[in-house]
Design a protein around this motif. Structure first.
Motif, PDB file in Angstrom:
ATOM      1  N   GLY A 136       0.849  -1.182   0.000  1.00  0.00           N
ATOM      2  CA  GLY A 136       0.000   0.000   0.000  1.00  0.00           C
ATOM      3  C   GLY A 136       0.884   1.231   0.000  1.00  0.00           C
ATOM      4  N   GLN A 137       0.454   2.251  -0.724  1.00  0.00           N
ATOM      5  CA  GLN A 137       1.234   3.483  -0.742  1.00  0.00           C
ATOM      6  C   GLN A 137       0.353   4.682  -0.542  1.00  0.00           C
ATOM      7  OE1 GLN A 137       3.716   3.665  -4.235  1.00  0.00           O
ATOM      8  NE2 GLN A 137       5.556   3.672  -2.933  1.00  0.00           N
ATOM      9  N   GLY A 138       0.700   5.459   0.465  1.00  0.00           N
ATOM     10  CA  GLY A 138      -0.011   6.712   0.711  1.00  0.00           C
ATOM     11  C   GLY A 138      -1.495   6.536   0.951  1.00  0.00           C
ATOM     12  N   ARG A 192     -10.332  11.456  10.465  1.00  0.00           N
ATOM     13  CA  ARG A 192      -9.277  11.039   9.541  1.00  0.00           C
ATOM     14  C   ARG A 192      -8.644   9.764  10.079  1.00  0.00           C
ATOM     15  NH1 ARG A 192      -5.549  15.914   7.968  1.00  0.00           N
ATOM     16  NH2 ARG A 192      -4.928  14.387   6.398  1.00  0.00           N
ATOM     17  N   ALA A 193      -9.095   8.639   9.565  1.00  0.00           N
ATOM     18  CA  ALA A 193      -8.652   7.346  10.083  1.00  0.00           C
ATOM     19  C   ALA A 193      -7.232   7.020   9.640  1.00  0.00           C
ATOM     20  CB  ALA A 193      -9.613   6.246   9.638  1.00  0.00           C
ATOM     21  N   LEU A 194      -6.918   7.338   8.390  1.00  0.00           N
ATOM     22  CA  LEU A 194      -5.577   7.044   7.877  1.00  0.00           C
ATOM     23  C   LEU A 194      -5.065   8.276   7.133  1.00  0.00           C
ATOM     24  CD1 LEU A 194      -6.289   3.457   6.512  1.00  0.00           C
ATOM     25  CD2 LEU A 194      -4.959   4.019   8.549  1.00  0.00           C
ATOM     26  N   ARG A 195      -3.830   8.653   7.404  1.00  0.00           N
ATOM     27  CA  ARG A 195      -3.286   9.881   6.836  1.00  0.00           C
ATOM     28  C   ARG A 195      -2.043   9.614   6.015  1.00  0.00           C
ATOM     29  NH1 ARG A 195      -4.701  14.174  11.158  1.00  0.00           N
ATOM     30  NH2 ARG A 195      -5.898  12.943  12.624  1.00  0.00           N
ATOM     31  N   GLY A 196      -2.133   8.705   5.066  1.00  0.00           N
ATOM     32  CA  GLY A 196      -0.966   8.439   4.228  1.00  0.00           C
ATOM     33  C   GLY A 196      -0.084   7.355   4.804  1.00  0.00           C
ATOM     34  N   VAL A 197      -0.530   6.111   4.679  1.00  0.00           N
ATOM     35  CA  VAL A 197       0.219   4.986   5.239  1.00  0.00           C
ATOM     36  C   VAL A 197       0.815   4.143   4.114  1.00  0.00           C
ATOM     37  CG1 VAL A 197      -0.003   2.828   6.536  1.00  0.00           C
ATOM     38  CG2 VAL A 197      -1.167   4.885   7.352  1.00  0.00           C
ATOM     39  N   ASP A 198       2.105   3.843   4.238  1.00  0.00           N
ATOM     40  CA  ASP A 198       2.756   2.897   3.332  1.00  0.00           C
ATOM     41  C   ASP A 198       2.953   1.590   4.082  1.00  0.00           C
ATOM     42  OD1 ASP A 198       3.009   5.086   1.746  1.00  0.00           O
ATOM     43  OD2 ASP A 198       5.185   5.313   1.996  1.00  0.00           O
ATOM     44  N   PHE A 199       2.729   0.475   3.403  1.00  0.00           N
ATOM     45  CA  PHE A 199       3.001  -0.812   4.044  1.00  0.00           C
ATOM     46  C   PHE A 199       3.289  -1.859   2.989  1.00  0.00           C
ATOM     47  CE2 PHE A 199      -0.760  -3.161   2.882  1.00  0.00           C
ATOM     48  CZ  PHE A 199      -1.691  -2.172   2.645  1.00  0.00           C
TER      49      PHE A 199
END
Lengths: 372, 336
Positions: free
Chosen positions: B4-6, B24-31
């Motif tokens: 996942g990106q951003g 805002r549950a997710l604010r730009g997560v990379d995994f």
């Protein structure tokens, strides 16, 4: 006994003596024991933790303190003596209803869900006050506000809130407030931190300790989590299959568990440091109401130390100083070099598990130094 | 197998009273979770870890960013074409009380997906019952006892084990386990974790583990990776052992400080980090989101957003302007 139970004087925590308590549930297969011959004392002013898995009988034991075991269950034997109240097993009707709340405060499992979703906390507080014949409802509200404030909440705001407007940690504190607001000095907390986050759990446990000390309570905490007990309880009782298998000062039990179940349980909890490979699942599974052995030791099916004696004879509780352990194997071990004093206890530990654990620790310590 | 990106996700609450509050549950997560890998998302409830798990399992949409499975960007596919990809990823629900249909026996709950599976793979009908029993045995249940029963006749722990068995009916390549063991009996948790570890080792099933219990994440494998999430951002990320033995972000340190110490068996860590505020009820969005509760925050922390990176030469990545190792974790008693 007096007609109406006298209120426990402020600041005086009641002692509780549970003797030979058995609770059975009626099932198509006959009456089955959920709690069987439990002896447990809650010394005044202490926090006792009862640890057990589902089906261990811990919640049933807690309900017995209120004489609130619901049909098809019933208390079939034994007594629960509470100072200032007498034997609650003998209490009936109105007497019993008044004792609940006034003497014994109960924070139910999943207190998060035990509030009425349609009423504000304040309205539910007034309901509670009326049902207990509280004349000065203003004082009750004031007390509730102070308690909530003491627990780090904005009391006025919380009283005006409905359940859905409160977080899990806040609801748990509301549950504790309800248990204490009628000035009960014996408090039972059933799984007080289940479903809460770590930081919130730490906060709630700190609050439980502080409120316990400040108000002079006798507290019983029911939990499946050894960590919770380790953090709050002075004394620890381990339940399995409806019986207390080991009890004693928390530190002693954790440092040197004597019952194979306590040992297995401690080993089954993954820790943050040390060799994670040392964590071991307990084989088998906890017994359910229908599968608790009628005779002998309830833990024998899963026990690495199982002997012939475990099949038929119920292991008696053997005292080791402040500790009491119900295990044939532990008793036999003790019969050897003898005396069970603190010196011997430490010696035992070196001899058995100690050596193994030490080895693991050295490896872990070495690994840690490398990293540093 | 999945990256996942951003990833961002904002929930909008409609309602006249609140005037449409945004979360805002997710604010730009990379995994990234590799084949057979073990990745754990750690954080408090509301941090976004469950939302991220649902997005990974294809059960929730995201607002921006890209999810790719085996290198295929999901945005390039029509929703229908995405399905076979996401079918390989099975979510084990957080709440065993609502995950099972109360009007169906456990046999029915397992037989439905197994029947589908039997049709797909051309197996005879008798395989269904056989496999149902096998799966229940795998999760530590007695099929004879469990199969004819309804969910309400089982304990919470048993129910969760049924849910795990049901997730295994479709032979998934990845399990997203959301607090999957928190309601299981303590003496059996390790068995389930060992099962997940075993599925990884033998079948190469990846495990995405979502939890607030860091110690259980550690058990999944020493090659595991830990993501510490706070209010929709990853604040620390790295090998499990590195993060647990030497956390550098004050939020990670608060989480680890809050873990109960088994006094007698363990000695508490030398330091203890306690957030200055017990709860975060929103607060300003500028700078580091933990700054408001952080005992070490400086002016820079409230003004500037720290980016996840490797600054400071630590083995893990972190998003903190003042990273410092602190020994907050309890150690076995008797060690110097």
């Amino acid at each position: 006994m007096p007609e109406t139970p006298p209120a426990t004087p402020d600041g005086r925590a009641p002692g509780v003596r549970i003797s030979g308590l058995s609770v059975v549930y009626r099932t198509p297969a006959g009456e089955l024991p959920a709690v069987s011959g439990v002896d447990l004392e809650l010394p005044p002013g202490t926090i006792t933790g009862v640890v057990g898995e589902s089906g261990s009988g811990k919640s049933t034991l807690a309900l017995s303190l209120l004489n609130a075991v619901q049909p098809p269950g019933r208390i079939s034997a034994g007594s629960v003596e509470i100072d200032g109240l007498g034997d609650v097993v003998a209490l009936r009707g109105e007497e019993l209803r008044r004792a609940r709340g006034r003497h014994v405060g109960y924070v139910f499992q999943a207190a998060q869900n035990s509030l009425n979703p349609l009423k504000t906390v304040g309205k539910q507080l007034l309901d509670l006050g009326r049902s207990h014949g509280v004349r000065d409802l203003r004082a009750l509200v004031r007390e509730a506000r102070e308690l909530l404030g003491r627990m780090g909440l904005d009391g006025a705001r919380v009283l005006d809130s409905c359940q859905h407007e409160l977080s899990g940690g806040m609801r748990q504190r509301v549950g504790i407030m309800f248990a204490l607001v009628l000035n009960a000095h014996l408090v039972v907390l059933d799984e007080p931190t289940t479903a809460l986050d770590m930081i919130t759990q730490a906060t709630i446990l700190r609050i439980v300790r502080e409120v316990h000390a400040e108000r002079g309570l006798t507290t019983l905490v029911i939990t499946h989590d050894l960590g919770v007990v380790a953090e709050v309880a002075d004394r620890l009782a381990v339940m399995y299959g409806g019986r207390v298998v080991e009890q004693g000062p928390t530190r002693d039990v954790l440092a040197d568990p004597r019952h194979p179940y306590t040992r297995g349980l401690l080993r089954a909890v993954p820790r943050l440091t040390g060799d994670i490979g040392e964590a071991r699942a307990l084989p088998g599974r906890p017994p359910t109401l229908g599968t608790i052995p009628a005779d002998g030791c309830v833990f024998r099916e899963r026990c690495p130390l199982r002997m012939d004696a475990c099949e038929t004879g119920r292991p008696p509780a053997v005292a080791y100083g402040a500790r009491s352990v119900s295990c044939h194997a532990a008793a036999e071990n003790r019969a050897g070099p003898e005396d069970g004093g603190p010196g011997t206890a430490a010696g035992d530990r070196d001899g058995e598990d100690g050596a193994e654990a030490r080895g693991g620790e050295e490896v872990a310590a070495g690994a840690r130094e490398e990293q540093a | 197998m999945i990256t996942g990106q951003g990833i961002t996700k904002t929930f909008r609450q409609r309602g006249a009273v609140l005037g449409g509050r945004e979360v805002r549950a997710l604010r730009g997560v990379d995994f990234a979770v590799g084949k057979g890998g073990a990745v754990s998302f750690i954080g408090e409830s509301g941090c976004g870890k469950t939302t991220l798990g649902r997005i990974v399992a294809g059960l929730e949409s995201h607002d921006s960013g890209e999810i790719a499975i085996d290198g295929v960007p999901m945005s390039s596919l029509r929703p229908r074409a995405r399905r076979p990809y996401f079918r390989r990823i099975q979510l084990i629900h957080q709440d065993p009380y609502s995950a099972l249909n109360p009007t169906r026996t456990i046999h029915q709950a397992l037989a439905a997906p197994l029947a589908l599976r039997a049709r797909q793979t051309g197996r005879p009908g008798s395989w269904i019952d056989e496999r149902a029993g096998e799966l229940l045995g795998l999760v530590g249940l007695d099929p004879g006892y469990v199969l004819p029963r309804y969910p309400h006749q089982l304990s919470g722990g048993m129910r969760q084990r049924v849910v795990i068995a049901r997730a295994l009916t479709v032979d998934p390549e990845m399990l997203v386990a959301d607090e999957a063991v928190s309601m299981i009996d303590v003496s059996l948790r390790l068995g389930i974790l060992a099962l997940l570890r075993d599925l990884r080792e033998r079948l190469g099933v990846s495990v995405l583990f979502i939890t607030h219990d860091v110690a259980t994440a550690r058990y999944l494998g020493d090659d595991g990776e830990l993501y510490v999430i706070y209010r929709g951002r990853v604040v620390e990320r790295g090998p499990v052992e590195a993060v647990v033995s030497g956390p550098v972000h004050p939020y990670t340190q608060s989480l680890l400080s809050a873990i109960p110490v088994l006094h007698g068996l363990e000695e508490p860590g030398a330091q203890r980090v306690v957030p200055t505020e017990p709860l975060d009820e929103g607060g300003p969005d500028a700078g580091c989101l933990f700054a408001r509760r952080c005992p070490f925050a400086t002016g820079r922390c409230t003004a500037e957003v720290p980016v996840l990176g490797a600054a400071g030469g630590f083995p893990q990545e972190h998003a903190c302007f003042h990273p410092e190792r602190r020994s907050v974790v309890a150690a076995p008693a008797g060690r110097a």
